[in-house]
Design an enzyme around this catalytic site. Sequence first.
Site: not given
Ligand code: PGA
Length: 250
Positions: A11, A98, A214
């Site tokens: 990200k 996102e 997660s």
């Molecule tokens: P996360 O994000 O493992 O922090 O939940 C996963 C993703 O958005 O690809």
Amino acid sequence: MRKTFIVGNWKCNKNTQEAQDFARLLRQNCRSIPEGVMVGVCPTHLSLEAVKQEMQGSDIQVGAQNAYWEASGAFTGQVSMKMLKDSDFNFTLVGHSEQRQFFGDTDEAVNKKVQAALELDLGVIVCIGESLEERESGTTEKVLETQLSEGLKDVKLSSAEKFVIAYEPVWAIGTGKTATPEMAQEAHRFVRQTCAKLLGEEIAAELIIQYGGSAKPANARELLDQEDIDGLLVGGASLDVESFTAIINA
Ligand code: PGA
């Protein structure tokens, strides 16, 4: 036999130096990637090149978090699929929740991105998933079906080699809440069945479907043990090299 594909989605994290340092450590940790496992990382566009340099000669793939379908032109702020391909990157994510939520990606935009990537023979990971509201109102399957049928409209594949789906329930992303392995498996089976209708049985059987939301060292194994879960798209837990390595080794 489908391979297991573990991808770190960084990200909007890590400057170029941090990304490069991480890449070097990850490479050392991954001198012997377990049999049947593929590994990739998605740094920001800014750090893609530096990370690629660090990974040169290793089996670790480097991909972008997003890319634009037009090859070039007056599209301020965009990096195109063609540019990624020209610079030898392996793949790009498309339709991450996102991107959908904050930057307005629609299923139609996802479709254009998927088509552009396939045309260029650039790998693509198509992200789909339902919100908490959608899950609670019992429309998860309907949402997934729409995202798939519109996102993959007119997509024809002769192989699933460079095509991956990531099922990421939005309520599990960055929240510490993980779908239970059974809940995830149920959604993955539905995604595979839907892909069989859209892309054909043979492609669906070969298709790598990652789980995201997660994922961490403590739950990686039990998620990956599920029949239709063929990999993980890892956000938060991919930012630390030890935890990402532990997930790969799981
Ligand atoms: P996360 O994000 O493992 O922090 O939940 C996963 C993703 O958005 O690809």
